[in-house]
Design a protein around this motif. Structure first.
Motif, mmCIF file in Angstrom:
data_model
loop_
_atom_site.group_PDB
_atom_site.id
_atom_site.type_symbol
_atom_site.label_atom_id
_atom_site.label_comp_id
_atom_site.label_asym_id
_atom_site.label_seq_id
_atom_site.Cartn_x
_atom_site.Cartn_y
_atom_site.Cartn_z
ATOM 1 N N ALA A 1 0.845 -1.197 0.000
ATOM 2 C CA ALA A 1 0.000 0.000 0.000
ATOM 3 C C ALA A 1 0.875 1.239 0.000
ATOM 4 C CB ALA A 1 -0.928 0.012 1.211
ATOM 5 N N PRO A 2 0.465 2.290 -0.730
ATOM 6 C CA PRO A 2 1.179 3.565 -0.625
ATOM 7 C C PRO A 2 0.987 4.141 0.772
ATOM 8 C CG PRO A 2 -0.801 3.806 -1.948
ATOM 9 C CD PRO A 2 -0.643 2.347 -1.694
ATOM 10 N N PRO A 3 1.936 4.932 1.238
ATOM 11 C CA PRO A 3 1.925 5.330 2.654
ATOM 12 C C PRO A 3 0.698 6.110 3.091
ATOM 13 C CG PRO A 3 3.583 6.556 1.414
ATOM 14 C CD PRO A 3 3.111 5.460 0.533
ATOM 15 N N LEU A 4 0.279 7.099 2.332
ATOM 16 C CA LEU A 4 -0.826 7.951 2.785
ATOM 17 C C LEU A 4 -2.169 7.232 2.717
ATOM 18 C CD1 LEU A 4 0.199 11.441 1.359
ATOM 19 C CD2 LEU A 4 0.608 10.460 3.626
ATOM 20 N N LYS A 5 -2.337 6.337 1.750
ATOM 21 C CA LYS A 5 -3.568 5.562 1.709
ATOM 22 C C LYS A 5 -3.636 4.607 2.900
ATOM 23 C CE LYS A 5 -4.604 5.755 -3.226
ATOM 24 N NZ LYS A 5 -4.687 5.006 -4.507
ATOM 25 N N PHE A 6 -2.505 3.995 3.229
ATOM 26 C CA PHE A 6 -2.476 3.136 4.415
ATOM 27 C C PHE A 6 -2.836 3.938 5.659
ATOM 28 C CE2 PHE A 6 -0.587 1.262 8.132
ATOM 29 C CZ PHE A 6 -0.782 -0.105 7.975
ATOM 30 N N LEU A 7 -2.226 5.113 5.800
ATOM 31 C CA LEU A 7 -2.473 5.930 6.987
ATOM 32 C C LEU A 7 -3.900 6.454 7.013
ATOM 33 C CD1 LEU A 7 0.888 7.896 7.235
ATOM 34 C CD2 LEU A 7 0.104 6.027 8.694
ATOM 35 N N ALA A 8 -4.475 6.783 5.869
ATOM 36 C CA ALA A 8 -5.862 7.248 5.849
ATOM 37 C C ALA A 8 -6.799 6.156 6.368
ATOM 38 C CB ALA A 8 -6.261 7.678 4.436
ATOM 39 N N TRP A 9 -6.594 4.929 5.916
ATOM 40 C CA TRP A 9 -7.386 3.811 6.434
ATOM 41 C C TRP A 9 -7.142 3.630 7.933
ATOM 42 C CZ3 TRP A 9 -11.370 1.105 4.720
ATOM 43 C CH2 TRP A 9 -11.639 1.079 3.356
ATOM 44 N N ARG A 10 -5.890 3.735 8.337
ATOM 45 C CA ARG A 10 -5.549 3.576 9.762
ATOM 46 C C ARG A 10 -6.237 4.642 10.605
ATOM 47 N NH1 ARG A 10 0.628 3.639 12.284
ATOM 48 N NH2 ARG A 10 0.057 4.229 14.425
ATOM 49 N N PHE A 11 -6.168 5.893 10.177
ATOM 50 C CA PHE A 11 -6.787 6.971 10.949
ATOM 51 C C PHE A 11 -8.304 6.799 11.005
ATOM 52 C CE2 PHE A 11 -3.061 9.827 9.475
ATOM 53 C CZ PHE A 11 -2.253 9.293 10.461
ATOM 54 N N ALA A 12 -8.913 6.425 9.875
ATOM 55 C CA ALA A 12 -10.364 6.274 9.839
ATOM 56 C C ALA A 12 -10.828 5.148 10.764
ATOM 57 C CB ALA A 12 -10.822 6.008 8.403
ATOM 58 N N LEU A 13 -10.175 3.991 10.683
ATOM 59 C CA LEU A 13 -10.565 2.862 11.523
ATOM 60 C C LEU A 13 -10.289 3.150 13.000
ATOM 61 C CD1 LEU A 13 -9.255 -0.067 9.285
ATOM 62 C CD2 LEU A 13 -11.639 0.617 9.648
ATOM 63 N N SER A 14 -9.170 3.805 13.278
ATOM 64 C CA SER A 14 -8.837 4.126 14.670
ATOM 65 C C SER A 14 -9.827 5.128 15.250
ATOM 66 C CB SER A 14 -7.414 4.689 14.748
ATOM 67 O OG SER A 14 -6.461 3.753 14.282
ATOM 68 N N ALA A 15 -10.173 6.162 14.465
ATOM 69 C CA ALA A 15 -11.144 7.144 14.931
ATOM 70 C C ALA A 15 -12.494 6.484 15.202
ATOM 71 C CB ALA A 15 -11.293 8.264 13.905
ATOM 72 N N LEU A 16 -12.893 5.561 14.313
ATOM 73 C CA LEU A 16 -14.152 4.852 14.510
ATOM 74 C C LEU A 16 -14.133 4.053 15.809
ATOM 75 C CD1 LEU A 16 -16.925 3.931 13.504
ATOM 76 C CD2 LEU A 16 -15.749 2.117 12.211
ATOM 77 N N CYS A 17 -13.024 3.381 16.087
ATOM 78 C CA CYS A 17 -12.903 2.609 17.325
ATOM 79 C C CYS A 17 -13.022 3.515 18.545
ATOM 80 C CB CYS A 17 -11.576 1.859 17.352
ATOM 81 S SG CYS A 17 -11.455 0.487 16.186
ATOM 82 N N PHE A 18 -12.365 4.674 18.504
ATOM 83 C CA PHE A 18 -12.429 5.584 19.648
ATOM 84 C C PHE A 18 -13.829 6.161 19.818
ATOM 85 C CE2 PHE A 18 -7.701 5.973 19.640
ATOM 86 C CZ PHE A 18 -7.513 5.758 20.993
#
Length: 298
Positions: free
Chosen positions: A36-53
């Protein structure tokens, strides 16, 4: 065991747990980056993490920050410490710089933090002579651990600039949070920070031409990044910054590259040379000097 004693033991274990969790970030990058390209990976990471919180906040009923100013300050720290720092590190690794070299560059953060505090802080916040010795030992240890990777042709103007950008972001974010962010629930604070990071990262991620390949290694890296690194590591960093002096908190990052070297030895069979072992010892002594000096002056 009484609840008060359990709480004291938990608080005392937070620094060691933070170093252990934070050190796995480079291992995760090794597994996930090819898919995965870095920013797309991080966008998914931030979205899923925010949803969990957000779900965690909804279930627990945690209080959201009070006032627009606190939301604004949390958003600034989220952009710096999530989007800026992680984006710079992951993009630099994507462009060919070694994880050890990135760890060395970002490991300069305690020095920058100490210099800033010594020039701008109150007399009680000034860095003592013992702390300067500890910071110097820690930096020397970092050089011994990962310095042999410098000068090997892996560093370019582009990836070096991205690594330095990450260093600036994590340093500025730590100092900004310590100065401006009032105490609030770590769950709601993290949700605000991650949503701000997502708002900045997502438009840039859409510009990356490479697609995300949902390989099992990428799924594992994503799960670890969300559950352990973000929900665990970032929350611990937030709590540590709230509870301790900025120099002490950032000095813990000196232990991340040595800890990463140990993980690489255990997981990937990478050799531990004499210089690496000496660097581990120097780094541990340096951090101990910084922490003990601050405790004795508190």
């Amino acid at each position: 065991m009484p609840p008060a004693q359990q709480r004291a033991l938990l608080i005392g274990a937070m620094p060691a747990l933070f170093v252990l969790i934070w050190s796995t970030g480079f291992v995760v990058a090794r597994y996930g980056m090819p898919h995965a390209p870095p920013l797309k990976f991080l966008a998914w990471r931030f979205a899923l993490s925010a949803l969990c919180f957000v779900l965690w906040v909804r279930v627990s009923g945690a209080a959201w920050p009070q006032g627009r100013a606190q939301w604004r300050h949390l958003a600034v720290t989220g952009v710096l410490m999530h989007a800026g720092y992680l984006g710079g590190v992951w993009a630099a690794v994507r462009l060919g710089i070694g994880a050890g070299t990135v760890a060395l560059i970002v490991g300069l953060q305690p020095v920058l933090t100490a210099v800033w505090i010594s020039r701008t802080g109150s007399p009680s916040e000034r860095v003592s002579a013992r702390q300067w010795v500890g910071l110097a030992l820690g930096f020397t240890g970092l050089l011994l651990v990962v310095g042999h990777r410098l000068g090997s042709g892996e560093v370019t103007i582009a990836n070096l600039g991205l690594a330095l950008f990450a260093l600036f972001c994590i340093t500025a974010g730590t100092l900004y949070q310590k100065q401006h962010v009032a105490r609030c629930d770590v769950r709601t604070a993290s949700a605000v920070q991650l949503l701000a990071a997502l708002a900045v990262t997502l438009p840039l991620a859409l510009l990356e031409p490479a697609p995300v390949q949902w390989h099992p290694q990428l799924l594992g890296a994503m799960a670890w990044s969300v559950v352990v690194l973000t929900l665990g590591g970032s929350s611990l960093l937030y709590l540590l910054i709230q509870r301790g002096a900025a120099t002490v908190v950032t000095s813990l990052l000196y232990l991340v590259p040595p800890c990463t070297a140990l993980m690489a030895w255990l997981l990937f069979g990478e050799s531990l040379s004499l210089s690496v072992l000496v660097g581990l010892a120097l780094t541990a002594v340096g951090v101990a000097l910084v922490v003990r000096a601050t405790r004795s002056e508190a």
